[in-house]
Design a protein around this motif. Structure first.
Motif, PDB file in Angstrom:
ATOM      1  N   MET A 104      40.526  35.981  56.290  1.00 36.73           N
ATOM      2  CA  MET A 104      40.215  34.937  57.250  1.00 36.73           C
ATOM      3  C   MET A 104      41.438  34.578  58.092  1.00 36.73           C
ATOM      4  O   MET A 104      41.339  34.384  59.303  1.00 36.73           O
ATOM      5  CB  MET A 104      39.675  33.701  56.537  1.00 36.73           C
ATOM      6  N   ARG A 105      42.611  34.501  57.451  1.00 39.04           N
ATOM      7  CA  ARG A 105      43.824  34.158  58.200  1.00 39.04           C
ATOM      8  C   ARG A 105      44.200  35.253  59.184  1.00 39.04           C
ATOM      9  O   ARG A 105      44.656  34.979  60.298  1.00 39.04           O
ATOM     10  CB  ARG A 105      44.968  33.891  57.224  1.00 39.04           C
ATOM     11  N   GLU A 106      44.055  36.497  58.757  1.00 41.45           N
ATOM     12  CA  GLU A 106      44.357  37.606  59.670  1.00 41.45           C
ATOM     13  C   GLU A 106      43.451  37.551  60.892  1.00 41.45           C
ATOM     14  O   GLU A 106      43.909  37.671  62.038  1.00 41.45           O
ATOM     15  CB  GLU A 106      44.184  38.948  58.958  1.00 41.45           C
ATOM     16  N   ARG A 133      42.430  26.498  60.925  1.00 41.54           N
ATOM     17  CA  ARG A 133      41.748  26.060  59.710  1.00 41.54           C
ATOM     18  C   ARG A 133      40.355  25.541  60.026  1.00 41.54           C
ATOM     19  O   ARG A 133      39.391  25.824  59.305  1.00 41.54           O
ATOM     20  CB  ARG A 133      42.568  24.960  59.030  1.00 41.54           C
ATOM     21  N   THR A 134      40.243  24.805  61.125  1.00 46.54           N
ATOM     22  CA  THR A 134      38.940  24.291  61.536  1.00 46.54           C
ATOM     23  C   THR A 134      37.986  25.425  61.871  1.00 46.54           C
ATOM     24  O   THR A 134      36.813  25.413  61.488  1.00 46.54           O
ATOM     25  CB  THR A 134      39.091  23.362  62.753  1.00 46.54           C
ATOM     26  N   ARG A 135      38.493  26.423  62.587  1.00 44.03           N
ATOM     27  CA  ARG A 135      37.652  27.561  62.963  1.00 44.03           C
ATOM     28  C   ARG A 135      37.251  28.361  61.728  1.00 44.03           C
ATOM     29  O   ARG A 135      36.103  28.803  61.612  1.00 44.03           O
ATOM     30  CB  ARG A 135      38.402  28.449  63.958  1.00 44.03           C
ATOM     31  N   ILE A 136      38.173  28.552  60.788  1.00 43.97           N
ATOM     32  CA  ILE A 136      37.864  29.281  59.553  1.00 43.97           C
ATOM     33  C   ILE A 136      36.810  28.539  58.747  1.00 43.97           C
ATOM     34  O   ILE A 136      35.833  29.139  58.283  1.00 43.97           O
ATOM     35  CB  ILE A 136      39.144  29.470  58.718  1.00 43.97           C
ATOM     36  N   SER A 170      32.055  39.166  55.718  1.00 43.22           N
ATOM     37  CA  SER A 170      32.107  39.958  56.947  1.00 43.22           C
ATOM     38  C   SER A 170      31.511  39.194  58.126  1.00 43.22           C
ATOM     39  O   SER A 170      32.048  39.234  59.239  1.00 43.22           O
ATOM     40  CB  SER A 170      31.354  41.282  56.752  1.00 43.22           C
ATOM     41  N   VAL A 171      30.420  38.511  57.876  1.00 42.84           N
ATOM     42  CA  VAL A 171      29.789  37.715  58.932  1.00 42.84           C
ATOM     43  C   VAL A 171      30.712  36.565  59.341  1.00 42.84           C
ATOM     44  O   VAL A 171      30.879  36.274  60.527  1.00 42.84           O
ATOM     45  CB  VAL A 171      28.422  37.187  58.478  1.00 42.84           C
ATOM     46  N   ALA A 172      31.331  35.906  58.359  1.00 39.99           N
ATOM     47  CA  ALA A 172      32.257  34.814  58.663  1.00 39.99           C
ATOM     48  C   ALA A 172      33.411  35.303  59.534  1.00 39.99           C
ATOM     49  O   ALA A 172      33.818  34.620  60.485  1.00 39.99           O
ATOM     50  CB  ALA A 172      32.785  34.190  57.373  1.00 39.99           C
ATOM     51  N   LEU A 173      33.950  36.473  59.223  1.00 39.91           N
ATOM     52  CA  LEU A 173      35.037  37.038  60.027  1.00 39.91           C
ATOM     53  C   LEU A 173      34.584  37.257  61.464  1.00 39.91           C
ATOM     54  O   LEU A 173      35.327  36.982  62.414  1.00 39.91           O
ATOM     55  CB  LEU A 173      35.508  38.357  59.413  1.00 39.91           C
ATOM     56  N   ALA A 174      33.369  37.750  61.631  1.00 38.66           N
ATOM     57  CA  ALA A 174      32.847  37.973  62.977  1.00 38.66           C
ATOM     58  C   ALA A 174      32.663  36.663  63.726  1.00 38.66           C
ATOM     59  O   ALA A 174      32.890  36.584  64.940  1.00 38.66           O
ATOM     60  CB  ALA A 174      31.517  38.726  62.893  1.00 38.66           C
ATOM     61  N   LEU A 175      32.279  35.618  63.008  1.00 35.31           N
ATOM     62  CA  LEU A 175      32.008  34.333  63.646  1.00 35.31           C
ATOM     63  C   LEU A 175      33.277  33.599  64.078  1.00 35.31           C
ATOM     64  O   LEU A 175      33.204  32.642  64.851  1.00 35.31           O
ATOM     65  CB  LEU A 175      31.201  33.440  62.701  1.00 35.31           C
ATOM     66  N   ILE A 176      34.438  34.030  63.588  1.00 36.35           N
ATOM     67  CA  ILE A 176      35.710  33.419  63.988  1.00 36.35           C
ATOM     68  C   ILE A 176      35.838  33.412  65.515  1.00 36.35           C
ATOM     69  O   ILE A 176      36.336  32.453  66.117  1.00 36.35           O
ATOM     70  CB  ILE A 176      36.901  34.181  63.368  1.00 36.35           C
TER      71      ILE A 176
END
Length: 265
Positions: A104-106, A133-136, A170-176
């Protein structure tokens, strides 16, 4: 009228021919922003190639397509800016050695570096960290992944995640990146009936929130717009294509150098 968030997607006689033959042909459909689109077909029928073509990652051989009003393949680079990939084997895979927090940080760092405004880049470090942090947190919530429920919370490695948990990550990473179009490959692969229902409920909720979702699957839910590969006689809103070996997918550009700037949980 095009939504300010979701992206309308159209295809008219779309086809892609690879080194080993046609991956898909005669794909024709049209969906409005915020639709849930299931790309259904057997393995090897060109489902992933179609997914990548509609998100600007592969160049179609024939026909026309648009995403968010942007014509493909001419505006492929612009489409890539509004479309994000969830899990796609060989293209956007999770690193099994990374923890949830590291992934998530990357992604948040890369988002800020390559897609952020100059004003955002010049903010004080404390503000940048708080914004990331808010976006994550927002992406994790939208994907239905609660790190506190994992074996080692955010320190949990990808190799220790269940299949559905990995899908949510994986979906969360895309939603960043707050995409208008989200593409997910093998949405129902290796899931139990209960897990499959949860996966579709997740994708359904994202579409209901305004994001257009394209999901490759072996069996589409009844409420999705279904685009089928591996058959003939396409008519909107479903697509068809001649069965053929899948063409080699294009790979995302590497960004490993950004890892040095990411923190650890």
């Amino acid at each position: 009228m095009e939504s300010s968030h979701g992206a309308a997607v159209t295809a008219d006689g779309l086809g892609l021919k690879g080194p080993r033959g046609w991956a898909f042909r005669e794909v024709t459909f049209s969906v409005s922003p915020g639709s849930l689109v299931a790309i259904e077909g057997p393995s090897g029928s060109g489902r992933t190639c179609l997914l990548l073509a509609l998100t600007g990652r592969m160049r179609a051989t024939e026909g026309e397509a648009t995403a968010g009003g942007l014509h493909l393949p001419r505006r492929a680079a612009a489409v890539r800016r509004i479309a994000a990939l969830g899990p796609v084997p060989g293209v956007s895979e999770l690193d099994p050695a990374f923890t949830v927090a590291e992934h998530m940080r990357e992604r948040a760092l890369l988002q800020r570096r390559f897609d952020g405004s100059l004003r955002a880049l010049l903010r004080p470090r404390r503000e940048r960290v708080a914004a990331a942090r808010t976006r994550i947190d927002g992406a994790l919530e939208a994907a239905g992944l609660d790190p506190a429920a994992l074996p080692k919370a955010e320190r949990t490695s990808v190799r220790d995640l269940e299949r559905l948990e990995a899908l949510r990550l994986s979906v969360a990473l895309a939603l960043i990146g707050r995409p208008r179009l989200l593409a997910v490959d093998d949405a129902d692969l290796k899931l139990s009936d209960a897990e499959r229902a949860e996966a579709w409920e997740l994708l359904r909720s994202l579409a209901a929130g305004g994001t257009t979702v394209l999901a490759v699957c072996s069996q589409a839910p009844e409420d999705a717009v279904t685009v089928r590969t591996g058959s003939t006689g396409a008519t909107a809103p479903t697509d068809t294509g001649e069965p053929a070996p899948q063409a080699d997918p294009a790979h995302e550009e590497g960004t490993a150098d950004a890892l040095a700037e990411t923190g650890h949980a």
